[in-house]
Design a protein around this motif. Sequence first.
Motif, short mmCIF file in Angstrom:
data_model
loop_
_atom_site.label_atom_id
_atom_site.label_comp_id
_atom_site.label_asym_id
_atom_site.label_seq_id
_atom_site.Cartn_x
_atom_site.Cartn_y
_atom_site.Cartn_z
N ASN A 44 1.35 -1.17 0.25
CA ASN A 44 -0.27 0.03 -0.21
C ASN A 44 1.04 1.48 -0.49
N LEU A 45 2.21 1.23 -1.09
CA LEU A 45 2.64 2.76 -1.00
C LEU A 45 2.81 3.33 -1.65
N PRO A 46 2.94 4.59 -2.62
CA PRO A 46 3.11 5.82 -3.42
C PRO A 46 4.51 5.03 -4.03
N PHE A 47 3.77 5.30 -5.13
CA PHE A 47 5.85 5.12 -6.17
C PHE A 47 5.76 6.05 -6.74
N PHE A 48 6.88 6.33 -7.53
CA PHE A 48 7.67 7.93 -7.72
C PHE A 48 8.29 7.20 -8.84
N VAL A 49 8.40 7.66 -9.98
CA VAL A 49 9.47 6.59 -11.55
C VAL A 49 10.74 8.39 -10.95
N LEU A 50 11.55 8.50 -10.74
CA LEU A 50 12.88 8.68 -10.70
C LEU A 50 13.62 8.84 -11.74
N GLY A 51 13.96 9.76 -12.69
CA GLY A 51 14.91 10.42 -13.73
C GLY A 51 15.86 10.64 -13.05
N GLY A 52 16.74 11.72 -13.67
CA GLY A 52 18.23 11.62 -13.32
C GLY A 52 17.81 12.99 -12.56
N GLY A 53 16.97 12.92 -11.75
CA GLY A 53 16.12 14.41 -10.60
C GLY A 53 17.15 15.70 -10.88
N SER A 54 16.39 15.99 -12.32
CA SER A 54 16.84 17.07 -12.57
C SER A 54 16.09 17.74 -12.51
N ASN A 55 14.84 18.19 -12.36
CA ASN A 55 13.44 18.41 -12.17
C ASN A 55 12.77 18.58 -10.67
N LEU A 56 13.40 18.42 -10.02
CA LEU A 56 13.17 17.61 -8.93
C LEU A 56 13.35 18.70 -7.50
N LEU A 57 12.74 18.63 -6.74
CA LEU A 57 12.51 19.06 -5.36
C LEU A 57 12.57 18.68 -4.32
N VAL A 58 12.84 17.40 -3.07
CA VAL A 58 12.69 16.31 -2.83
C VAL A 58 12.48 17.19 -1.84
#
Length: 292
Positions: A44-58
């Motif tokens: 029951n977990l959400p998933f997130f697809v990570l590319g190069g992380g170049s447009n992402l604020l974690v």
Amino acid sequence: MQIKENISLKDLTTFKIGGNTRYFAEIETEEDLQEALLFAGQNNLPFFVLGGGSNLLVADAGFEGLVIKIIFREAKIFEENKIETSSGVALSDLVSLALARGLSGLEWALGIPKATLGGALFMNAGAFGANMADITEQVIAFDTTENKFKTFDFVGCQFDYKNSVFKRNKNLIIWQAILKLEKKDKKEIEIEMKRVMAYRQKNHPLEYGSAGSVFKNPHNLPAGEAIEKVGLKGKQIGQAKISEKHSNFIVNLGTATSSDVKALIDLAKKQVKEKLKIDLEEESIYLDYHKL
Ligand SMILES: Cc1cc2nc3c(=O)[nH]c(=O)nc-3n(C[C@H](O)[C@H](O)[C@H](O)COP(=O)(O)OP(=O)(O)OC[C@H]3O[C@@H](n4cnc5c(N)ncnc54)[C@H](O)[C@@H]3O)c2cc1C
């Protein structure tokens, strides 16, 4: 395929900001992908697809779910001017492959650090008047609601300014694509690439961590100019700063937190709305929005 626990996302992004993901899976095959999704479903977990992380604020608080990183990387030329490529391939590798074969259409992507084909299709990335939509013939994506791969032709990709069907429908995981480029003299391609690189080096703060342009450009005024007009160029909160070189970039001066960046984003949106009556909309993606 191994599902790892408590993996830091900071170094998997160009911003160099963010906490841990609870689970992390590197995907090499279609079976790996299905196995990882099954794990997420069963727990029951959400998933997130990570590319190069170049447009992402974690978020510094991290992500209570499964991050999926596609590391299957294969790109080959066929029919002289087409590239069949998996989604984990770096855009920079596609730029090099295209140049080596005298194929034009990807020059604009030179100098974008870490970006992958998957992230570029999701965003309909582009610059200097060109974008992914111009060169995309077909995309194969896994639909997690129907548990099967689907083929999207150009129309099916629903490309728009910094948008696509893959951004609108988070249940689609881009797996592979066919790009159609144009045969051109290598010297001409090189000249254009030099122009692109010189522009980026002069105008973008490449010496700092960032996620590229933070906001989409509104119709009437580029976002960077709007931010500059309201006097926020160079504004610093904590270790995050609106770049002096390009006001649509927020840079990490070294130890910025996700809250520093989010505070600057909120400030820019508020002031641009109040003073210029323009709504700025984020181009960058948040992981996870509720924790910022
Ligand atoms: C210095 C710098 C310059 C930049 N210049 C440009 C530019 O000129 N033009 C431009 O458009 N952008 C630019 N960017 C932003 C960014 O590089 C692009 O948006 C890029 O396409 C993001 O790709 P990524 O692989 O890093 O995606 P990520 O940042 O990892 O992810 C972005 C989104 O794509 C989704 N995604 C990634 N892979 C997949 C997949 N396989 N299936 C489904 N969804 C997926 C993620 O879930 C996320 O929502 C720049 C960034 C930097 C740091």
